[in-house]
Write an enzyme that holds these catalytic residues in place. Structure first.
Site, mmCIF file in Angstrom:
data_model
loop_
_atom_site.group_PDB
_atom_site.id
_atom_site.type_symbol
_atom_site.label_atom_id
_atom_site.label_comp_id
_atom_site.label_asym_id
_atom_site.label_seq_id
_atom_site.Cartn_x
_atom_site.Cartn_y
_atom_site.Cartn_z
ATOM 1 N N HIS A 62 0.861 -1.188 0.000
ATOM 2 C CA HIS A 62 0.000 0.000 0.000
ATOM 3 C C HIS A 62 0.895 1.236 0.000
ATOM 4 O O HIS A 62 1.635 1.459 0.955
ATOM 5 C CB HIS A 62 -0.881 0.018 1.252
ATOM 6 C CG HIS A 62 -1.839 -1.143 1.333
ATOM 7 N ND1 HIS A 62 -3.141 -1.074 0.893
ATOM 8 C CD2 HIS A 62 -1.669 -2.411 1.787
ATOM 9 C CE1 HIS A 62 -3.737 -2.248 1.084
ATOM 10 N NE2 HIS A 62 -2.860 -3.079 1.625
ATOM 11 N N ASP A 152 -8.778 -5.187 -1.813
ATOM 12 C CA ASP A 152 -8.061 -5.454 -0.562
ATOM 13 C C ASP A 152 -8.314 -4.401 0.513
ATOM 14 O O ASP A 152 -8.399 -3.219 0.231
ATOM 15 C CB ASP A 152 -6.554 -5.524 -0.822
ATOM 16 C CG ASP A 152 -5.780 -5.786 0.457
ATOM 17 O OD1 ASP A 152 -6.010 -6.843 1.063
ATOM 18 O OD2 ASP A 152 -4.977 -4.929 0.858
ATOM 19 N N HIS A 233 -2.555 -12.476 1.984
ATOM 20 C CA HIS A 233 -2.249 -12.582 3.415
ATOM 21 C C HIS A 233 -2.968 -13.702 4.182
ATOM 22 O O HIS A 233 -3.720 -13.442 5.132
ATOM 23 C CB HIS A 233 -2.473 -11.248 4.122
ATOM 24 C CG HIS A 233 -3.763 -10.503 3.807
ATOM 25 N ND1 HIS A 233 -5.002 -11.082 3.881
ATOM 26 C CD2 HIS A 233 -3.981 -9.228 3.435
ATOM 27 C CE1 HIS A 233 -5.925 -10.186 3.575
ATOM 28 N NE2 HIS A 233 -5.320 -9.048 3.288
ATOM 29 N N ASP A 306 2.316 -7.024 2.455
ATOM 30 C CA ASP A 306 1.145 -6.231 2.846
ATOM 31 C C ASP A 306 1.617 -4.998 3.620
ATOM 32 O O ASP A 306 1.066 -4.665 4.678
ATOM 33 C CB ASP A 306 0.133 -7.045 3.661
ATOM 34 C CG ASP A 306 -1.208 -6.319 3.796
ATOM 35 O OD1 ASP A 306 -1.392 -5.257 3.159
ATOM 36 O OD2 ASP A 306 -2.075 -6.818 4.532
#
Ligand code: DOR
Ligand code: ZN
Length: 430
Positions: A62, A152, A233, A306
């Site tokens: 991200h 997500d 994940h 992640d």
């Protein structure tokens, strides 16, 4: 510019290679690889004593831009990636606006080209506006180069819509749907894993079954539609069993695990508080063991961080109010080299497979190997370098981590992207 990397231990499982080699880089690509290369007028970099790996590819990052630049920017996040030894990142679309239009895809690519330190691959949303209402405009996003789609941060809760999305994406053999597998009706309000720790602390919790119920639905829909599904994940032993079930049936399913789900348990909340609050939550020793075993055997295909940066003030707003997420780009490699490779739980070649070779295959990228002609994307590591995790040195704007103070042995020392040195012993070069 030509560069000759001399004397490093090249670990490239795609070529079944693990030996001392020179590498000649030219025009952004690997021009030659051999036990000894005449460097000619190339710049020589002595890498004796270091390991030379195909550049790491992180499929779950991200970067927060556009919209949440106080948490991270394309510049700060890609600097963190380069400093962490990562040469490519696929970036999640839960930005503001979300990545559901070609305009946002273009904006991210332009920023990454002008300000970034590594390659950036935007992931598009599954639903328009990430609202869970109707499918995004896949054809136009595909035309803009998008090859992965995800909502997500949240699942597509409506199974009928998720099936419709998978049916729409099934005809694209080079596209993956990345599932955030969570049943929100089972996880709602939960702050950590439901188990001994949540009971002791008396806190609302997220049961393992909130993930496994959703993983089961998602793999069944992948099997029914034929669309390629990548499970983000994974955090539970039960999910690993379901993944094995799906792969036995040759469903088009792949999966990832994060360093924090491999290395931390729900106990961590007692030590690190909200710094260890993450979605899905940190689970139990048994889950960590099952995830590691699945990674070792290749059942879980890849490692991805992640990387989910948030501001320190958000993380200090109390366990209930704090957002989920751990900044992982700058801790992943030291932790994996120390805890897995250093302890003999995963070979360096298997780490390269899980964090470079297979991610390239899943996303259809050119990297993942150092064969002649491959992009000159290279991660150099020093397996003997020691220190402790220190977020004050992060390039990420999220200078906090539940891993703070952990000793490590092994870290990235140089990152080369397209033949250009982007990080060198912690310093990044724009
Ligand atoms: O911990 C998480 N943080 N998990 C997610 O799925 C989303 C992410 C975020 O965007 O902060
Ligand atoms: Zn995520």
């Amino acid at each position: 510019m030509r560069i000759c990397l001399q004397g490093g231990r090249v670990v490239d499982p795609a070529q079944s290679l693990d030996e001392r080699c020179d590498l000649l880089l030219e025009k952004g690509r690997v021009a030659a690889i051999a036990p000894q290369i005449d460097a000619g007028d190339a710049r020589i970099i002595d890498l004796s004593g270091k390991a030379v790996l195909p550049g790491l590819i992180d499929l779950h990052v991200h970067l927060r831009e556009p919209g949440f630049e106080d948490k991270e920017t394309i510049k700060s996040g890609t600097a963190a990636a380069a400093a962490g030894g990562i040469t490519s990142v696929a970036v999640m679309p839960n930005t503001e606006p979300p990545i559901d239009s070609t305009a946002v895809v273009r904006l991210i690519k332009e920023k990454a080209d002008s300000e970034g330190y590594c390659r950036v691959y935007p992931i598009g949303t599954l639903s328009r506006g990430r609202s869970g209402g109707e499918p995004a405009d896949f054809a136009s996003l595909y035309g803009a180069g998008v090859r992965a789609f995800s909502d997500d941060g949240a699942p597509v809760t409506d199974s009928r819509l998720f099936k419709k999305i998978l049916q729409a994406l099934a005809p694209y053999p080079d596209v993956i749907t990345i599932a955030h597998s969570e049943d929100l009706s089972l996880s709602a309000g939960g702050l950590l894993h439901e188990g001994a720790v949540s009971k002791k602390l008396g806190l609302p919790a997220v049961p393992a079954v909130a993930e496994t119920v959703a993983v089961a639905r998602d793999i069944l829909l992948a099997g029914a539609t034929g669309a390629r599904l990548h499970l983000a994940h994974l955090s539970t032993a039960g999910s690993v069993e379901l993944l094995a079930w799906a792969k036995e049936r040759e469903f088009p399913v792949t999966a990832e695990v994060t360093p924090h789900h491999l290395l931390l348990t729900d106990e961590e909340i007692s030590r690190s508080g909200a710094l260890a609050k993450v979605s899905p939550p940190l689970r139990t020793e048994d889950d960590c063991r099952a995830l590691l075993e699945a990674l070792r055997t290749g059942l879980i295909d890849i490692i991805a961080t992640d990387h989910a940066p948030h501001t320190l003030s958000e993380k200090e707003s109390g366990l209930e109010a704090a957002p989920c997420g751990i900044a992982g780009l700058e801790t992943a490699l030291p932790l994996l080299l120390t805890e897995l490779v250093g302890r003999g739980k995963l070979s360096l070649a298997d780490l390269v497979k899980a964090y470079s070779y297979r991610p390239a295959g899943i996303l259809g990228l050119e990297g993942g190997s150092l064969q002649p002609g491959a992009p000159a994307d290279i991660t150099v590591v020093d397996l003997e370098a020691t220190g402790t995790i220190d977020p004050r040195k992060f390039h990420s704007r999220a200078r906090h981590s539940p891993f703070t103070g952990r000793p490590y042995r092994g870290r990235p020392v140089m990152t080369i992207v397209g033949g250009i040195i982007r990080a060198d012993r912690g310093a990044v070069h724009g």
